[in-house]
Design a protein around this motif. Structure first.
Motif, PDB file in Angstrom:
ATOM      1  N   ARG A  58      -2.058 -33.021   0.310  1.00 36.38           N
ATOM      2  CA  ARG A  58      -1.774 -32.357   1.423  1.00 36.38           C
ATOM      3  C   ARG A  58      -1.228 -33.577   2.403  1.00 36.38           C
ATOM      4  NH1 ARG A  58      -5.036 -27.249   3.387  1.00 36.38           N
ATOM      5  NH2 ARG A  58      -5.413 -26.167   1.534  1.00 36.38           N
ATOM      6  N   THR A 245       2.668 -31.246   0.349  1.00 36.89           N
ATOM      7  CA  THR A 245       1.491 -30.353   0.961  1.00 36.89           C
ATOM      8  C   THR A 245       1.704 -28.974   0.537  1.00 36.89           C
ATOM      9  OG1 THR A 245       1.844 -31.538   2.888  1.00 36.89           O
ATOM     10  CG2 THR A 245       0.870 -29.359   3.252  1.00 36.89           C
ATOM     11  N   PHE A 255       2.374 -19.881   4.498  1.00 39.25           N
ATOM     12  CA  PHE A 255       2.344 -21.180   5.600  1.00 39.25           C
ATOM     13  C   PHE A 255       3.674 -21.395   5.976  1.00 39.25           C
ATOM     14  CE2 PHE A 255       2.046 -25.849   6.291  1.00 39.25           C
ATOM     15  CZ  PHE A 255       1.168 -25.840   7.615  1.00 39.25           C
ATOM     16  N   TYR A 299       0.224 -26.127  11.240  1.00 41.77           N
ATOM     17  CA  TYR A 299      -1.398 -26.188  11.091  1.00 41.77           C
ATOM     18  C   TYR A 299      -1.652 -25.362  12.513  1.00 41.77           C
ATOM     19  CZ  TYR A 299      -2.005 -28.393   6.581  1.00 41.77           C
ATOM     20  OH  TYR A 299      -1.928 -28.376   5.304  1.00 41.77           O
ATOM     21  N   ASN A 300      -1.467 -25.882  13.653  1.00 41.61           N
ATOM     22  CA  ASN A 300      -1.877 -25.648  15.020  1.00 41.61           C
ATOM     23  C   ASN A 300      -1.214 -24.241  15.256  1.00 41.61           C
ATOM     24  OD1 ASN A 300      -3.017 -27.964  15.589  1.00 41.61           O
ATOM     25  ND2 ASN A 300      -1.501 -28.934  16.509  1.00 41.61           N
ATOM     26  N   ARG A 302      -0.383 -21.791  12.953  1.00 45.25           N
ATOM     27  CA  ARG A 302      -0.879 -20.924  12.108  1.00 45.25           C
ATOM     28  C   ARG A 302      -2.380 -20.535  12.831  1.00 45.25           C
ATOM     29  NH1 ARG A 302      -2.158 -20.992   5.830  1.00 45.25           N
ATOM     30  NH2 ARG A 302      -3.412 -22.846   6.280  1.00 45.25           N
ATOM     31  N   HIS A 303      -3.225 -21.420  13.392  1.00 41.49           N
ATOM     32  CA  HIS A 303      -4.316 -21.443  13.981  1.00 41.49           C
ATOM     33  C   HIS A 303      -4.272 -20.296  15.215  1.00 41.49           C
ATOM     34  CE1 HIS A 303      -8.619 -22.001  15.015  1.00 41.49           C
ATOM     35  NE2 HIS A 303      -8.199 -22.538  16.224  1.00 41.49           N
TER      36      HIS A 303
END
Length: 317
Positions: A58, A245, A255, A299-300, A302-303
């Protein structure tokens, strides 16, 4: 000129030169340590720890080991090393038996590869041309439901470059295509585009409105970004790093839209200074970017999206 990477410090002083030297030494030490971590896993005599391999991948894979790691991540090579020689030999034999002839499609492949090679000199040369032709024809002949599309060239290219053996490149490419086909069976590309546009309007409303004011054709670039995993738009080195990743994730296709949003968010100020034709050019030929920063942003996002969904679900109760 658009630059997405934040590293623009100029080290001019003696102190600056010293700091740069220390940083380079630290990076070299980290790279060596990272390489050794991978090597320890890959040299395991009995079983390759796939979970540990995914965690490492990743964050990027050393160039020298990328091909071997991708085979494990995509399930082409099994974790049980006692069967490694047998399965490798079987792959080669299976690949050699696949028909790789179709004069009409061969001509189209060669034309598209020639254009691609002008854009990606790393893959220039007859050797790579032959590999493209063989692998794509083998895929189309082995998967009769599949149809030729120029995007097959850019989707196949990283495997051709990264993997030493042609049959390994073929089976890795086939695994990716199978994963994409399965995903589109459960949710069509039109549904993916509609979901992405909803996210785009929620996350970047000002940029979305600006695109509409400039009459930017959203379908043109959104369809390609989503359907071809940015393989046609990203710089080649960036797409290879991104796929490190992706292949380490069980849900990389879910993602992927957040990576697309992260690119737009990081480029927002620059895009809002451009006119329609300039925006189109940039979206279809992305500049080099800081992939660590882009992935962290994704990532942020998606969160944030998951939190927003939880709040909306809670309001409905």
């Amino acid at each position: 000129m658009l630059q997405l990477s934040p590293h623009s410090t100029v080290f001019g002083s003696a102190q600056g030169q010293k700091e740069r030297s220390l940083r380079m030494n630290m990076n070299q030490d980290e790279a060596l340590s990272n390489y050794n971590d991978y090597n320890d896993l890959l040299q395991s005599e009995v079983y390759v720890d796939l979970e540990r391999l995914r965690i490492l991948a990743r964050h990027g894979i050393p160039n020298e080991l990328r091909g071997e790691v991708w085979k494990y991540l995509l399930g082409v090579q099994q974790a049980d090393r006692s069967k490694e020689l047998t399965t490798s030999k079987a792959r080669k034999e299976d690949y050699e038996q696949i028909d790789k002839t179709d004069s009409e499609i061969s001509k189209r492949i060669r034309g598209e590869v020639t254009r691609y090679q002008r854009r990606v000199p790393l893959l220039d040369g007859r050797h790579y041309m032959n590999r493209f032709e063989n692998i794509i024809l083998a895929y189309l002949n082995a998967n009769r439901d599949a149809e030729y599309h120029p995007a097959l060239i850019s989707l196949c290219a990283p495997f051709i470059y990264v993997l030493e053996k042609e049959w390994d490149a073929y089976f890795c490419f086939e695994r990716l295509m199978q994963a994409m086909d399965e995903a589109y069976q459960s949710q069509t590309i039109k549904e993916n585009i509609a979901n992405f546009m909803t996210l785009f309007r929620n996350v970047l409303p000002e940029l979305c409105n600006y695109f509409e004011e400039e009459e930017v054709d959203l379908n043109e670039w959104v369809t390609s970004w989503l359907q071809h995993l940015l393989s046609r738009e990203m710089k080649f080195e960036d797409i290879v790093r991104l796929w490190d990743t992706y292949f380490a994730m069980p849900d990389f296709l879910e993602f992927h839209p957040f990576v697309c949003l992260a690119i737009l968010r990081n480029a927002k100020e620059n895009l809002e200074d451009l006119e329609q034709s300039e925006i189109r050019t940039m979206l279809l030929r992305l500049p080099y970017m800081d992939m660590q920063r882009t992935l962290a942003e994704a990532y942020n996002l998606r969160h944030e999206s998951m939190e927003r969904q939880i709040c909306e679900d809670g309001d409905l109760l």
